[in-house]
Design an enzyme around this catalytic site. Structure first.
Site, PDB file in Angstrom:
ATOM      1  CG  ASP A  23      -1.986   1.022   1.217  1.00 27.03           C
ATOM      2  OD1 ASP A  23      -2.445   1.384   0.106  1.00 27.03           O
ATOM      3  OD2 ASP A  23      -2.404   1.470   2.302  1.00 27.03           O
ATOM      4  CD  GLU A  54      -4.108   8.049  -4.220  1.00 25.98           C
ATOM      5  OE1 GLU A  54      -4.315   9.182  -3.738  1.00 25.98           O
ATOM      6  OE2 GLU A  54      -3.658   7.084  -3.550  1.00 25.98           O
ATOM      7  CG  HIS A  61      -5.365   8.409   3.413  1.00 23.98           C
ATOM      8  ND1 HIS A  61      -5.030   9.129   2.284  1.00 23.98           N
ATOM      9  CD2 HIS A  61      -5.312   7.107   3.046  1.00 23.98           C
ATOM     10  CE1 HIS A  61      -4.765   8.289   1.287  1.00 23.98           C
ATOM     11  NE2 HIS A  61      -4.945   7.058   1.727  1.00 23.98           N
ATOM     12  CG  HIS A 103      -6.436   4.584  -0.911  1.00 22.96           C
ATOM     13  ND1 HIS A 103      -5.136   4.339  -0.535  1.00 22.96           N
ATOM     14  CD2 HIS A 103      -6.628   3.862  -2.049  1.00 22.96           C
ATOM     15  CE1 HIS A 103      -4.559   3.516  -1.406  1.00 22.96           C
ATOM     16  NE2 HIS A 103      -5.456   3.221  -2.338  1.00 22.96           N
ATOM     17  CB  THR A 109      -8.629   5.076  10.872  1.00 20.23           C
ATOM     18  OG1 THR A 109      -7.560   5.713  10.159  1.00 20.23           O
ATOM     19  CG2 THR A 109      -8.897   5.842  12.145  1.00 20.23           C
TER      20      THR A 109
END
Length: 278
Positions: A82, A134, A174, A202, A228
């Site tokens: 990642d 991305e 994120h 993401h 998270t």
């Protein structure tokens, strides 16, 4: 079951109307729990080694850990890099046995991002593994702001890089700890109207559960990255374990108490991505 590639799990997701979870790992305890949860839900799982994980544990070790878990699992497991930021990051992951590379050139000018991602994709495909790129920068909570994905640029990026999956910026952030936001569905529909490349979100922890399920079933978003949310579940379980007995000092015994709560939290995440028939 041996490790599989990103394409192996995302193409069925695209055609069958579900999504696969890309679960961000930090160590043995969480990756072990993630595989146990995937087995309990009978669904594939993508184990992800991001920059924070790689700072703590070298990529060759992570590759062995992922492979060990996959070989003993009853469900498909992807070993995914990642946010690889350089060619060397991606080459080391490939050499370490990873089956999927995510090159993040989203901060770079469009053509540079395309050229560098295409080179990584070519290397990955030559080795028989997958590549994610991305387009449109996904920002960070209390940090860098996002730059939303332009649908025309996304179509060009997918066409010219040949990636197996494309991460997009459509309101996702994120490290978001709440689910008060949501994704820009009109922008998602505009992107998928121009390309059939599987799409990736993401910062999936900040997406409401109902929207995760809806988009998994009705859009080309085939992969949601979740970090998270599960780190918070692990942290809560660890605090409970530490505080339950002041005389405990064996960390292996303490860490064992995080397993069941983390498996339960992960199963909730995985169920949200299942299709109507799974």
């Amino acid at each position: 079951m041996p490790l599989v590639t990103l394409r192996d799990v995302l193409q069925p997701a695209l055609t069958q109307g579900h999504a696969v979870a890309g679960l961000v790992t930090l160590g043995w305890e969480d990756m072990r729990a993630y595989v146990a949860a995937a087995e309990a839900e009978n669904c594939p799982v993508i184990l992800q080694a991001g920059p924070g994980c790689r700072e703590h544990t070298p990529l060759p070790i992570l590759g062995k850990m992922f492979r060990h878990l996959a070989e003993g699992a009853s469900v498909p497991v992807v070993a995914h890099l990642d946010h690889g930021y350089t060619f060397d990051d991606c080459k080391e992951a490939l050499d370490s046995g990873f089956t999927s590379l995510m090159f993040d050139g989203s901060r770079k000018p469009l053509q540079q991002n395309i050229d560098e991602t295409a080179a990584i994709a070519e290397m990955a495909h030559a080795a028989g593994i997958s590549c994610e790129g991305e387009i449109g920068f996904v920002g960070y909570a209390d940090g860098e702001a996002s730059a939303g994905t332009d649908p025309q640029e996304a179509a060009q990026f997918a066409r010219e890089t040949g990636v197996d999956a494309m991460a997009i910026s459509v309101g996702n952030v994120h490290l978001q700890q709440d689910k008060d936001g949501g994704l820009d569905e009109p922008r998602i529909r505009a992107i998928q109207a121009l390309t059939d490349t599987p799409l990736v979100i993401h910062g999936g922890s900040g997406v409401p559960m109902a929207q995760r399920t809806s988009l998994a079933r009705t859009s080309n978003i085939c992969k949601f990255n979740i970090g998270t949310e599960l780190r918070m579940a692990f942290g809560a379980a660890l605090r409970d374990a530490v505080n339950s007995d002041d005389s405990r000092f064996d960390r292996n015994q303490i860490l064992k108490d995080t397993h069941d709560p983390l498996v339960a939290a992960t199963r909730t995440v995985l169920r949200a991505f299942k299709g109507d028939d799974t």
